[in-house]
Design an enzyme around this catalytic site. Structure first.
Site, PDB file in Angstrom:
ATOM      1  N   LYS A  73     -14.519  -1.028 -89.336  1.00  0.00           N
ATOM      2  CA  LYS A  73     -15.759  -1.733 -89.638  1.00  0.00           C
ATOM      3  C   LYS A  73     -16.382  -1.175 -90.917  1.00  0.00           C
ATOM      4  O   LYS A  73     -16.426   0.044 -91.114  1.00  0.00           O
ATOM      5  CB  LYS A  73     -16.741  -1.580 -88.483  1.00  0.00           C
ATOM      6  CG  LYS A  73     -16.266  -2.211 -87.180  1.00  0.00           C
ATOM      7  CD  LYS A  73     -16.250  -3.723 -87.262  1.00  0.00           C
ATOM      8  CE  LYS A  73     -15.866  -4.338 -85.930  1.00  0.00           C
ATOM      9  NZ  LYS A  73     -15.971  -5.813 -85.923  1.00  0.00           N
ATOM     10  N   ASP A 124     -13.621  -5.118 -91.875  1.00  0.00           N
ATOM     11  CA  ASP A 124     -14.442  -6.164 -91.258  1.00  0.00           C
ATOM     12  C   ASP A 124     -15.914  -5.871 -91.538  1.00  0.00           C
ATOM     13  O   ASP A 124     -16.442  -4.835 -91.131  1.00  0.00           O
ATOM     14  CB  ASP A 124     -14.170  -6.169 -89.751  1.00  0.00           C
ATOM     15  CG  ASP A 124     -14.926  -7.259 -89.011  1.00  0.00           C
ATOM     16  OD1 ASP A 124     -15.673  -8.019 -89.655  1.00  0.00           O
ATOM     17  OD2 ASP A 124     -14.757  -7.350 -87.776  1.00  0.00           O
ATOM     18  N   GLU A 142     -12.675  -9.262 -93.329  1.00  0.00           N
ATOM     19  CA  GLU A 142     -13.070 -10.188 -92.271  1.00  0.00           C
ATOM     20  C   GLU A 142     -14.569 -10.456 -92.339  1.00  0.00           C
ATOM     21  O   GLU A 142     -15.363  -9.537 -92.573  1.00  0.00           O
ATOM     22  CB  GLU A 142     -12.699  -9.577 -90.923  1.00  0.00           C
ATOM     23  CG  GLU A 142     -12.966 -10.459 -89.730  1.00  0.00           C
ATOM     24  CD  GLU A 142     -12.393  -9.844 -88.458  1.00  0.00           C
ATOM     25  OE1 GLU A 142     -12.962 -10.094 -87.380  1.00  0.00           O
ATOM     26  OE2 GLU A 142     -11.384  -9.103 -88.535  1.00  0.00           O
ATOM     27  N   GLU A 180     -14.504 -15.893 -85.851  1.00  0.00           N
ATOM     28  CA  GLU A 180     -15.049 -15.508 -84.553  1.00  0.00           C
ATOM     29  C   GLU A 180     -16.423 -16.108 -84.319  1.00  0.00           C
ATOM     30  O   GLU A 180     -16.835 -16.290 -83.168  1.00  0.00           O
ATOM     31  CB  GLU A 180     -15.086 -13.991 -84.385  1.00  0.00           C
ATOM     32  CG  GLU A 180     -16.120 -13.258 -85.215  1.00  0.00           C
ATOM     33  CD  GLU A 180     -16.054 -11.751 -84.993  1.00  0.00           C
ATOM     34  OE1 GLU A 180     -16.887 -11.235 -84.233  1.00  0.00           O
ATOM     35  OE2 GLU A 180     -15.174 -11.100 -85.582  1.00  0.00           O
ATOM     36  N   ASP A 205     -11.485 -17.968 -81.557  1.00  0.00           N
ATOM     37  CA  ASP A 205     -12.167 -17.210 -80.512  1.00  0.00           C
ATOM     38  C   ASP A 205     -12.139 -18.080 -79.258  1.00  0.00           C
ATOM     39  O   ASP A 205     -12.327 -19.296 -79.336  1.00  0.00           O
ATOM     40  CB  ASP A 205     -13.600 -16.901 -80.934  1.00  0.00           C
ATOM     41  CG  ASP A 205     -14.338 -16.058 -79.909  1.00  0.00           C
ATOM     42  OD1 ASP A 205     -14.407 -14.836 -80.101  1.00  0.00           O
ATOM     43  OD2 ASP A 205     -14.836 -16.627 -78.915  1.00  0.00           O
ATOM     44  N   HIS A 233      -9.579 -13.432 -82.840  1.00  0.00           N
ATOM     45  CA  HIS A 233     -10.597 -12.434 -82.529  1.00  0.00           C
ATOM     46  C   HIS A 233     -10.551 -12.175 -81.026  1.00  0.00           C
ATOM     47  O   HIS A 233     -10.413 -13.101 -80.228  1.00  0.00           O
ATOM     48  CB  HIS A 233     -11.973 -12.965 -82.927  1.00  0.00           C
ATOM     49  CG  HIS A 233     -13.121 -12.184 -82.352  1.00  0.00           C
ATOM     50  ND1 HIS A 233     -13.972 -12.698 -81.388  1.00  0.00           N
ATOM     51  CD2 HIS A 233     -13.539 -10.927 -82.588  1.00  0.00           C
ATOM     52  CE1 HIS A 233     -14.880 -11.801 -81.087  1.00  0.00           C
ATOM     53  NE2 HIS A 233     -14.645 -10.707 -81.799  1.00  0.00           N
TER      54      HIS A 233
END
Length: 437
Positions: free
Chosen positions: A220, A248, A274, A303, A326, A353
């Protein structure tokens, strides 16, 4: 098929206090409590269906209200009536003359629609004595097409084109199914590098994951550039030069900021960035994709993409290089079938996701179907895995050698343990009574 008539749709607000240990933390969602609106469909027989939609805490009660509003459209119908005209039933849920106004096909009402439809698919698979992925794999291509609402997407994918994709993939289908049963579907892990984790925690988790055979890792980013550089350097050193890294940002940046930030992180050779910006900004994603192409960094998103129409436009605009479906954000399997087929036509790999509560359990069925019956390819394809909260399900995800192993139990793998539901109901459950509100 059982002539079971639906007599009740019940829904519960079930939350897990994951924020206390920073599980799931990212640049935008700093303190998520992984949660679900958990739906149970009862019939006048012993057949039941279990479904859910994922949230991160506050607001789950709003999804619960939306499920209750939709339930009036479901109670009284038989399973046979629903699946014999699944396209019509999907449109009934998404096109009610009044409730449609609070969508349409987006936001809370779409999350609720997914929860209800996930439970219906679970019930159908149980009636057939098959896991959902096998129900889909064994289905005639024309029947699969009949589950999809093509309204608004025929300029990108017609029913005829969709049928041709499915018919073409019939060749080699049996071998691909045998391969999945033997080897499983490739996965990547996000569990090592949540934004709130300490460096020591990150290093320990990476070491454990490497020892377990993981080769694909996601970290992340997006809160602080210098911190991102340090953490990406740390994880790249941990996993080595040959393993795969993804980053992400969870929608943190403006378009120009995203390009500048990711360019600074390009030395760590991420496969993709992402959700670099607003999940609704299709042209912004296209601009980022174009700017990052010389760096060989793709854009992944989906997502929080709300419906098949947005996915259509992302694909038409070349705004993403990895489609992230998703299992709860859009209208369950019905809408995800459309998205999988569009992605195949546009030759963009699908990398779903997952994580949260139940998302891994759900989406594993879709990726197995995609490989066996649609894409027939594993090139640049993998599915996210997060190792939290699987112990609360009767048929938890099975990972072997960093691969999803095909579920064997009938249904959609969505039934939760009654004790878990009872203890984690919000706010009256035992777990929440111990936590100051």
């Amino acid at each position: 098929m059982q002539a079971a008539r639906i007599v009740q749709v019940s829904v519960q607000d079930v939350r897990f206090p994951t924020s206390r240990e920073q599980h799931g933390s990212d640049a935008m969602h700093t303190d998520p409590d992984y949660s679900v609106a958990y739906v149970v469909i009862d019939t006048d027989s012993d057949l039941r269906g279990f479904g859910l939609t994922f949230t991160v805490g506050k607001g789950t009660e709003i999804v619960v209200c939306a499920v209750q509003a939709l339930s009036a459209l479901v109670v009284g119908k038989t399973l046979q009536e629903i699946v014999s005209d699944f396209r019509g039933f999907y449109r009934l849920l998404t096109s009610d003359g009044q409730m449609r106004w609070v969508g349409p096909e987006k936001g809370v009402i779409q999350l609720a629609t997914a929860a209800v439809l996930n439970a219906v698919w679970d019930m159908w698979a149980r009636a057939e004595g098959k896991p959902v992925w096998k129900l889909l794999v064994d289905m005639d291509p024309k029947q699969l097409i009949s589950c999809i609402d093509f309204r608004y997407i025929t300029d990108a994918l017609t029913e005829k084109e969709a049928l041709e994709i499915l018919l073409e993939a019939q060749e080699g289908k049996k071998k691909r199914e045998e391969q999945m049963l033997r080897e499983g579907y490739p996965a990547y892990t996000t569990s090592c590098a949540w934004l709130g984790y300490s460096d020591q925690q990150l290093q320990e988790l990476c070491s454990e994951a490497l020892a377990e055979g993981w080769t694909k890792f996601k970290v992340k980013v997006g809160a602080d550039l210098q911190d991102d550089i340090r953490r990406c350097r740390l994880i790249r050193q941990m996993i080595g030069p040959n393993n795969m890294l993804m980053i992400d940002a969870n929608q943190r940046w403006d378009v120009g900021e995203a390009v500048e930030w990711v360019t600074r992180l390009s030395e760590f050779r991420p496969l993709w960035i992402e959700e670099p910006t607003s999940p609704d900004d299709i042209l912004g994603h296209a601009a980022i994709s174009k700017a990052l192409a010389p760096l060989h960094i793709g854009v992944a998103t989906g997502e929080q993409c709300q419906n098949r129409v947005m996915f259509k436009q992302f694909l038409q605009a070349s705004a993403l290089q990895f489609v992230q479906i998703d299992s709860c954000r859009v209208g369950s399997i019905n809408e995800n079938l459309a998205i999988l087929l569009m992605a195949c036509k546009f030759k963009v790999p699908v990398c779903p996701h997952a994580g949260g509560v139940g998302l891994c359990e759900l989406v594993q069925h879709l990726i197995l179907f995609d490989y066996i019956c649609v894409s027939a390819s594993l090139d640049n394809r993998m599915c996210e895995y997060v190792n939290h909260l699987h112990e609360h399900f009767k048929s938890p995800t099975v990972i072997r050698n960093a691969h999803y192993m095909p579920p064997q139990d009938p249904g959609y793998s969505t039934e939760m343990l009654e004790d878990s539901v009872e203890k984690h109901q919000f706010p009256q459950g035992e777990v929440w009574k111990k936590i100051p509100q």
